[in-house]
Motif scaffolding. Structure first.
Motif, PDB file in Angstrom:
ATOM      1  N   LEU A 295      36.205 -35.573  18.151  1.00 23.86           N
ATOM      2  CA  LEU A 295      35.036 -35.422  19.020  1.00 23.86           C
ATOM      3  C   LEU A 295      33.751 -35.429  18.195  1.00 23.86           C
ATOM      4  O   LEU A 295      32.769 -36.080  18.572  1.00 23.86           O
ATOM      5  CB  LEU A 295      35.145 -34.125  19.823  1.00 23.86           C
ATOM      6  CG  LEU A 295      36.303 -34.043  20.836  1.00 23.86           C
ATOM      7  CD1 LEU A 295      36.269 -32.703  21.568  1.00 23.86           C
ATOM      8  CD2 LEU A 295      36.243 -35.180  21.846  1.00 23.86           C
ATOM      9  N   GLN A 296      33.744 -34.725  17.076  1.00 20.18           N
ATOM     10  CA  GLN A 296      32.540 -34.703  16.243  1.00 20.18           C
ATOM     11  C   GLN A 296      32.189 -36.096  15.714  1.00 20.18           C
ATOM     12  O   GLN A 296      31.021 -36.493  15.695  1.00 20.18           O
ATOM     13  CB  GLN A 296      32.732 -33.743  15.064  1.00 20.18           C
ATOM     14  CG  GLN A 296      32.601 -32.279  15.431  1.00 20.18           C
ATOM     15  CD  GLN A 296      32.501 -31.396  14.198  1.00 20.18           C
ATOM     16  OE1 GLN A 296      33.160 -31.629  13.188  1.00 20.18           O
ATOM     17  NE2 GLN A 296      31.676 -30.361  14.287  1.00 20.18           N
ATOM     18  N   ASN A 297      33.201 -36.826  15.295  1.00 22.05           N
ATOM     19  CA  ASN A 297      32.961 -38.120  14.652  1.00 22.05           C
ATOM     20  C   ASN A 297      32.624 -39.234  15.631  1.00 22.05           C
ATOM     21  O   ASN A 297      31.888 -40.162  15.285  1.00 22.05           O
ATOM     22  CB  ASN A 297      34.184 -38.530  13.830  1.00 22.05           C
ATOM     23  CG  ASN A 297      34.414 -37.623  12.641  1.00 22.05           C
ATOM     24  OD1 ASN A 297      33.490 -36.961  12.159  1.00 22.05           O
ATOM     25  ND2 ASN A 297      35.654 -37.566  12.164  1.00 22.05           N
ATOM     26  N   HIS A 298      33.165 -39.153  16.854  1.00 26.00           N
ATOM     27  CA  HIS A 298      33.056 -40.304  17.757  1.00 26.00           C
ATOM     28  C   HIS A 298      32.245 -40.066  19.023  1.00 26.00           C
ATOM     29  O   HIS A 298      31.862 -41.045  19.678  1.00 26.00           O
ATOM     30  CB  HIS A 298      34.459 -40.799  18.114  1.00 26.00           C
ATOM     31  CG  HIS A 298      35.220 -41.306  16.929  1.00 26.00           C
ATOM     32  ND1 HIS A 298      34.957 -42.527  16.356  1.00 26.00           N
ATOM     33  CD2 HIS A 298      36.201 -40.736  16.174  1.00 26.00           C
ATOM     34  CE1 HIS A 298      35.764 -42.702  15.313  1.00 26.00           C
ATOM     35  NE2 HIS A 298      36.520 -41.636  15.183  1.00 26.00           N
ATOM     36  N   LEU A 299      31.963 -38.813  19.377  1.00 26.57           N
ATOM     37  CA  LEU A 299      31.156 -38.584  20.575  1.00 26.57           C
ATOM     38  C   LEU A 299      29.760 -39.225  20.487  1.00 26.57           C
ATOM     39  O   LEU A 299      29.249 -39.690  21.520  1.00 26.57           O
ATOM     40  CB  LEU A 299      31.035 -37.085  20.878  1.00 26.57           C
ATOM     41  CG  LEU A 299      32.205 -36.472  21.650  1.00 26.57           C
ATOM     42  CD1 LEU A 299      32.022 -34.966  21.792  1.00 26.57           C
ATOM     43  CD2 LEU A 299      32.375 -37.112  23.024  1.00 26.57           C
ATOM     44  N   PRO A 300      29.122 -39.275  19.305  1.00 22.53           N
ATOM     45  CA  PRO A 300      27.830 -39.975  19.281  1.00 22.53           C
ATOM     46  C   PRO A 300      27.931 -41.410  19.800  1.00 22.53           C
ATOM     47  O   PRO A 300      27.014 -41.890  20.474  1.00 22.53           O
ATOM     48  CB  PRO A 300      27.441 -39.934  17.799  1.00 22.53           C
ATOM     49  CG  PRO A 300      28.098 -38.697  17.279  1.00 22.53           C
ATOM     50  CD  PRO A 300      29.412 -38.631  18.004  1.00 22.53           C
ATOM     51  N   SER A 301      29.037 -42.081  19.519  1.00 19.90           N
ATOM     52  CA  SER A 301      29.232 -43.451  19.988  1.00 19.90           C
ATOM     53  C   SER A 301      29.491 -43.505  21.489  1.00 19.90           C
ATOM     54  O   SER A 301      29.283 -44.544  22.119  1.00 19.90           O
ATOM     55  CB  SER A 301      30.412 -44.095  19.252  1.00 19.90           C
ATOM     56  OG  SER A 301      30.203 -44.092  17.862  1.00 19.90           O
ATOM     57  N   ALA A 302      29.958 -42.386  22.058  1.00 19.90           N
ATOM     58  CA  ALA A 302      30.316 -42.343  23.478  1.00 19.90           C
ATOM     59  C   ALA A 302      29.215 -41.763  24.351  1.00 19.90           C
ATOM     60  O   ALA A 302      29.364 -41.731  25.581  1.00 19.90           O
ATOM     61  CB  ALA A 302      31.598 -41.525  23.667  1.00 19.90           C
ATOM     62  N   ILE A 303      28.114 -41.318  23.753  1.00 22.57           N
ATOM     63  CA  ILE A 303      27.061 -40.674  24.532  1.00 22.57           C
ATOM     64  C   ILE A 303      26.530 -41.604  25.623  1.00 22.57           C
ATOM     65  O   ILE A 303      26.189 -41.167  26.723  1.00 22.57           O
ATOM     66  CB  ILE A 303      25.903 -40.221  23.620  1.00 22.57           C
ATOM     67  CG1 ILE A 303      26.368 -39.085  22.699  1.00 22.57           C
ATOM     68  CG2 ILE A 303      24.704 -39.752  24.445  1.00 22.57           C
ATOM     69  CD1 ILE A 303      26.661 -37.790  23.384  1.00 22.57           C
ATOM     70  N   ALA A 304      26.479 -42.901  25.363  1.00 18.92           N
ATOM     71  CA  ALA A 304      25.971 -43.841  26.372  1.00 18.92           C
ATOM     72  C   ALA A 304      26.837 -43.852  27.629  1.00 18.92           C
ATOM     73  O   ALA A 304      26.371 -44.264  28.697  1.00 18.92           O
ATOM     74  CB  ALA A 304      25.880 -45.250  25.788  1.00 18.92           C
TER      75      ALA A 304
END
Length: 452
Positions: A295-304
């Motif tokens: 979640l920490q590593n990939h949520l920034p990519s999923a924010i959209a």
């Protein structure tokens, strides 16, 4: 009754007992989460095992414009084949006649799932867990506002009037008196939910003026996403009965908290039925920490996907009950990733970033995808945050344009969600963002017209 009605889910059958079914609403979620489809007489539904809609419903922006996502064939609006999932059949208890709703799944002409249909995206992610012998379990929390009717977009949204004749008060979190103010609306929400067979875990007053939260029982991700999809509609209908609007905007009222769809995750080993986040002695496992790291590593990519509109980013404000970073901690509501108090069997990870304005299928799919990447990569998370995470650094995108830039580069996330979905979603959301940038706001007119 015709034969197909004999195999209805129990609550749908109970709703129709002794009554004549008039109509069936054949529905499917588009990218924003709007129910699209057709209403057909019950007699016609009994004779059909599928119907057709153009694939262009998935290329529409929230304004009704179009993204150029049709691919090599061009924008020919070819038909998809929509097949009913009769396990989703449920009442539409606010209608004037006896009506059922049935969610459909989208297939192409080769009988393959259309992979930019939101429900198919979530099914695709869940199947990747099952292929690894894992069963994901989620529990969504739904926050929303009951507001006064607003028919002029130029006028600011205001709280609804309560039973007392006074506007709903802010900063009354968990107040039963505040909940009582909305009693008639809440009564209809309960009645509609009961008629549809949905189990509400609780309703509470949140911190905003007229802001409520509904918690649902944990369970299968697709089933829970179906329920959120249905719930948004039934809550709106309950509000309209009492001369107010229900809104799921992430930030409808200035200076008030925003509305989230917090997502709790736990993962079961299919063979043993055990929660993989807890070991034999009840301790936290490597998988637990790998999931947090994902979640920490990939949520920034999923924010959209979790924050799909320009308004969504107004929610991520310091000290306004929404996270501003991806710190994690136990029993700490200031972090983006929270570990709630629980016994070992119920150990779970809560994603607090998703807004209530996201499509429930896509929001849950994106969150599960990030966790799955963590299990695959087997990395460790940052050190647990101590104290108030609002004192930490902001590390999530602050605008939709920035979030889309990150999403478009996230090929590892695309592989989990499905590359075709990622392609279509990015194009449609980029078109929508461009639409927004053409609009001149009141702030610009007030402060720039004569001053620059």
């Amino acid at each position: 009754m015709s034969d197909w009605t004999k195999n209805l889910p129990e609550t749908a059958a109970a709703y129709l007992e002794g009554r004549k079914l008039d109509e069936v609403e054949c529905i499917i979620s588009d990218l924003p989460g709007i129910a699209r489809g057709k209403a057909v007489p019950a007699s016609k539904f009994a004779k059909q095992d599928q119907f057709f809609l153009p694939d262009s419903i998935f290329y529409q922006t929230i304004t009704g414009d179009w993204g150029e996502a049709a691919g090599d064939e061009g924008f020919i609006e070819k038909d998809m084949i929509l097949k009913p999932d009769m396990t989703t059949a449920t009442a539409a208890p606010w209608t004037g006649d006896w009506t059922l709703q049935v969610i459909h799944d989208a297939y192409d002409r080769k009988d393959q799932p259309v992979m930019f249909s939101p429900r198919n995206v979530l099914k695709h992610v869940v199947q990747q867990y099952r292929d690894r012998g894992l069963e994901p379990v989620v529990a969504p929390e739904m926050e929303f506002f009951l507001v006064a009717r607003n028919i002029d977009p130029a006028i600011a949204i205001k709280p609804m009037m309560g039973r007392s004749g006074r506007p709903a008060a802010a900063r009354q979190a968990y107040s039963m008196t505040a909940v009582d103010e909305f009693g008639p609306v809440i009564d209809d929400i309960y009645d509609f939910a009961e008629a549809q067979g949905f189990e509400i875990d609780g309703i509470t007053q949140e911190g905003g003026a007229g802001q409520l939260e509904i918690n649902l029982q944990h369970g299968d991700p697709v089933k829970l996403a179906d329920e959120v999809f249905f719930f948004k509609r039934l809550i709106r209908e309950a509000a309209l009965r009492h001369d107010c609007f229900a809104t799921f905007m992430a930030k409808p009222i200035e200076q008030e908290p925003g509305s989230a769809m917090h997502i709790h995750h736990s993962i079961l080993d299919i063979e043993t039925g055990q929660n993989i986040f807890s070991g034999p002695q009840g301790g936290e496992t490597d998988a637990f920490f790998h999931y947090i790291a994902g979640l920490q590593n990939h949520l920034p990519s999923a924010i959209a996907v979790l924050a799909p509109y320009v308004n969504s980013y107004r929610r991520y404000v310091k000290d306004h009950a929404a996270p501003i970073n991806l710190e994690w901690a136990r029993d700490n509501r200031t972090t983006g990733i929270r570990i709630p108090l629980s016994d070992p069997n119920a150990r779970r990870v809560e994603n607090r970033l998703a807004g209530m304005d996201c499509n429930p299928y896509l929001g849950i799919a994106a969150s599960l995808a990030c966790g799955l990447l963590g299990l695959i990569e087997e990395e460790r998370p940052d050190k647990q945050f101590k104290g108030d995470a609002y004192d930490g650094e902001e590390d999530i995108p602050r605008t939709l344009g920035e979030a889309l830039n990150v999403f478009e580069e996230a090929t590892d996330l695309h592989e989990i969600l499905h590359p075709e979905f990622a392609r279509v979603y990015a194009i449609v959301k980029r078109a929508e963002y461009e639409e927004f940038l053409q609009v001149i706001s009141p702030w610009e007119r007030e402060h720039l017209l004569l001053n620059v």
